[in-house]
Design a protein around this motif. Structure first.
Motif, short mmCIF file in Angstrom:
data_model
loop_
_atom_site.label_atom_id
_atom_site.label_comp_id
_atom_site.label_asym_id
_atom_site.label_seq_id
_atom_site.Cartn_x
_atom_site.Cartn_y
_atom_site.Cartn_z
N VAL A 40 28.77 46.05 46.41
CA VAL A 40 29.23 44.78 47.00
C VAL A 40 28.15 43.67 47.21
CG1 VAL A 40 30.02 43.42 48.96
CG2 VAL A 40 30.99 45.78 48.18
N ASP A 41 26.92 44.42 47.66
CA ASP A 41 25.78 43.47 47.65
C ASP A 41 25.28 42.99 46.19
OD1 ASP A 41 25.98 43.82 50.47
OD2 ASP A 41 24.36 45.32 50.26
N GLY A 42 25.16 44.12 45.52
CA GLY A 42 24.65 43.45 44.00
C GLY A 42 25.88 42.44 43.34
N LEU A 43 27.05 42.60 43.70
CA LEU A 43 27.92 41.37 43.04
C LEU A 43 27.78 40.14 43.74
CD1 LEU A 43 31.33 43.96 42.89
CD2 LEU A 43 30.24 42.78 40.92
N ALA A 44 27.58 40.14 45.16
CA ALA A 44 27.30 38.91 45.97
C ALA A 44 25.96 38.26 45.36
CB ALA A 44 27.05 39.41 47.52
N ARG A 45 24.85 39.12 44.95
CA ARG A 45 23.96 38.49 44.69
C ARG A 45 23.83 38.09 43.30
NH1 ARG A 45 21.30 43.17 46.92
NH2 ARG A 45 21.45 44.21 44.86
N SER A 46 24.92 38.65 42.45
CA SER A 46 25.05 38.09 40.97
C SER A 46 25.95 36.62 40.72
CB SER A 46 25.58 38.94 40.23
OG SER A 46 27.00 39.36 40.61
N ASN A 47 26.88 36.63 42.03
CA ASN A 47 27.72 35.49 42.09
C ASN A 47 28.83 35.79 41.20
OD1 ASN A 47 26.40 34.31 44.27
ND2 ASN A 47 24.89 33.32 42.77
N LEU A 48 28.90 36.86 40.64
CA LEU A 48 29.97 37.14 39.55
C LEU A 48 31.38 36.81 40.02
CD1 LEU A 48 30.38 38.25 36.65
CD2 LEU A 48 30.45 40.37 37.36
N VAL A 49 31.81 37.11 41.43
CA VAL A 49 33.03 36.75 41.94
C VAL A 49 32.86 36.08 43.12
CG1 VAL A 49 34.07 38.99 40.94
CG2 VAL A 49 32.92 39.17 43.18
N HIS A 50 33.84 35.39 43.69
CA HIS A 50 33.81 34.99 45.13
C HIS A 50 33.67 35.99 46.18
CE1 HIS A 50 35.26 30.88 44.25
NE2 HIS A 50 36.16 31.25 43.52
N GLN A 51 32.71 35.61 47.16
CA GLN A 51 32.34 36.29 48.29
C GLN A 51 33.84 36.84 48.85
OE1 GLN A 51 29.56 34.39 50.69
NE2 GLN A 51 28.20 35.82 50.04
N GLY A 52 34.00 38.11 49.31
CA GLY A 52 35.29 38.73 49.71
C GLY A 52 36.12 39.34 48.64
N GLY A 53 35.88 38.85 47.30
CA GLY A 53 36.65 39.34 46.26
C GLY A 53 35.85 40.83 45.54
N GLU A 54 35.05 41.17 46.01
CA GLU A 54 34.31 42.20 45.50
C GLU A 54 35.19 43.52 45.20
OE1 GLU A 54 31.30 39.64 47.63
OE2 GLU A 54 32.91 40.79 48.20
N LEU A 55 35.89 43.92 46.41
CA LEU A 55 36.63 45.03 46.14
C LEU A 55 37.74 44.96 45.11
CD1 LEU A 55 37.53 47.74 47.23
CD2 LEU A 55 39.16 46.66 48.85
N ALA A 56 38.30 43.96 45.03
CA ALA A 56 39.28 43.67 43.82
C ALA A 56 38.72 43.63 42.52
CB ALA A 56 39.72 42.24 43.61
N TYR A 57 37.38 43.30 42.17
CA TYR A 57 36.58 43.62 41.07
C TYR A 57 36.16 44.86 40.80
CZ TYR A 57 32.71 42.98 37.59
OH TYR A 57 31.98 43.37 36.44
N LEU A 58 35.64 45.66 41.91
CA LEU A 58 35.55 47.36 41.49
C LEU A 58 36.69 47.87 41.47
CD1 LEU A 58 32.98 47.92 44.69
CD2 LEU A 58 32.56 47.65 42.20
N ILE A 59 37.85 47.43 41.93
CA ILE A 59 39.11 48.40 41.57
C ILE A 59 39.53 48.14 40.03
CG2 ILE A 59 41.71 48.29 41.82
CD1 ILE A 59 41.10 47.52 44.65
N ARG A 60 39.28 46.94 39.44
CA ARG A 60 39.46 46.72 37.94
C ARG A 60 38.51 47.45 36.92
NH1 ARG A 60 42.26 47.26 35.40
NH2 ARG A 60 42.18 45.89 33.79
#
Length: 287
Positions: A40-60
């Protein structure tokens, strides 16, 4: 004359606002997945997804989450540890007060099935807005993501509810806990609404109208009653008691967090030597 009844929209985040833990962490433990917070922290740093949407990204996209099915999300909701007295809060808002009525909704980037399962029998399923997933008809696994109420996505849901209920923006109250709530809180504040933070997140501290720190969900009624409805301390205490609760401790305090830095450039030899050199220079100038 018929008394005017004010109608308020009260919207709340779920993870760490109505619950103690992030539902993604609970799901990862259920699946036996590792390093959830690091991902989650890595996705937040990359700005790949909106903050809070990390779990949805991981599920896919994450191999350890790709096998998630509806039953996993429902079980996750059952395991989520909720804050105390959510039912009392929802029932109080449903009853309303003289001259005021409230419509309560949950808006979160957590999967909708998780939230509905966690709040079953407390909040109507139709009043829950979470990440909407599409499932494969054969395997039951998540096939795609329909909608993620994260970042500006929460703003879109909030505006839809205001339009549907006919509620003016200045009658909107939003409750959140973290960085993923920044967009929606700024939006609510800019339109004269009211915002409440339930954590010491430094970003929200600058934005939220009030911050309430408590393990009890009913505590958010304090700033609503005091600031929005203009009720006094005695009235608030009586209202708690009428709901079978006691306002045991209420510390109203403002905390200033101050860090002091030194703008003076460091000088070799220490302050005493620096002062001696300065005096020597002055003597030479006089001579």
């Amino acid at each position: 004359m018929v008394p005017v009844q004010r109608h308020f929209l009260v919207a709340s985040d779920f993870d760490q606002t109505l619950s103690f833990n992030d539902s993604g962490l609970v799901l990862s433990e259920l699946l036996g997945a590792h390093g959830f917070q690091e991902k989650v922290d890595g996705l937040a740093r990359s700005n790949l997804v909106h903050q809070g949407g990390e779990l949805a990204y991981l599920i896919r996209h994450d191999p350890e989450f790709r096998g998630v099915r509806r039953e996993h999300l429902v079980e996750t909701g059952r395991r989520v540890r909720l804050r105390h007295n959510i039912r009392a809060l929802v029932e109080f808002l449903h009853r309303g007060l003289e001259g005021c009525r409230f419509s309560f909704f949950v808006i979160s980037a957590a999967p909708r099935e998780v939230i509905q399962s966690a709040l079953a029998g407390i909040v109507e399923p139709s009043h829950v807005f979470g990440t909407e997933l599409d499932y494969d008809g054969d395997t039951g696994e998540v096939r795609s993501i329909k909608r993620v109420p994260a970042g500006y996505g929460k703003v879109a849901v909030l505006e839809e509810l205001e339009t549907r209920l006919g509620i003016a923006p200045d009658r909107t109250i939003y409750i959140g806990d973290g960085s993923s709530d920044v967009h929606v809180m700024l939006h609510v504040n800019n339109r004269a609404g009211y915002t409440i933070a339930v954590s010491e997140n430094t970003q929200l501290a600058r934005i939220a109208r009030r911050t309430v720190l408590s393990d009890d969900a009913f505590s958010v009624t304090v700033p609503i009653l005091e600031d929005v409805l203009g009720r006094g301390v005695g009235e608030i205490r009586t209202l708690f008691e009428s709901n079978g609760l006691t306002l045991a401790q209420w510390d109203k305090a403002r905390t200033d967090r101050v860090t002091v830095g030194d703008t003076r450039a460091p000088i070799l030899g220490g302050e005493g030597n620096a002062l001696g050199l300065a005096l020597a220079d002055d003597d030479e100038a006089v001579a």
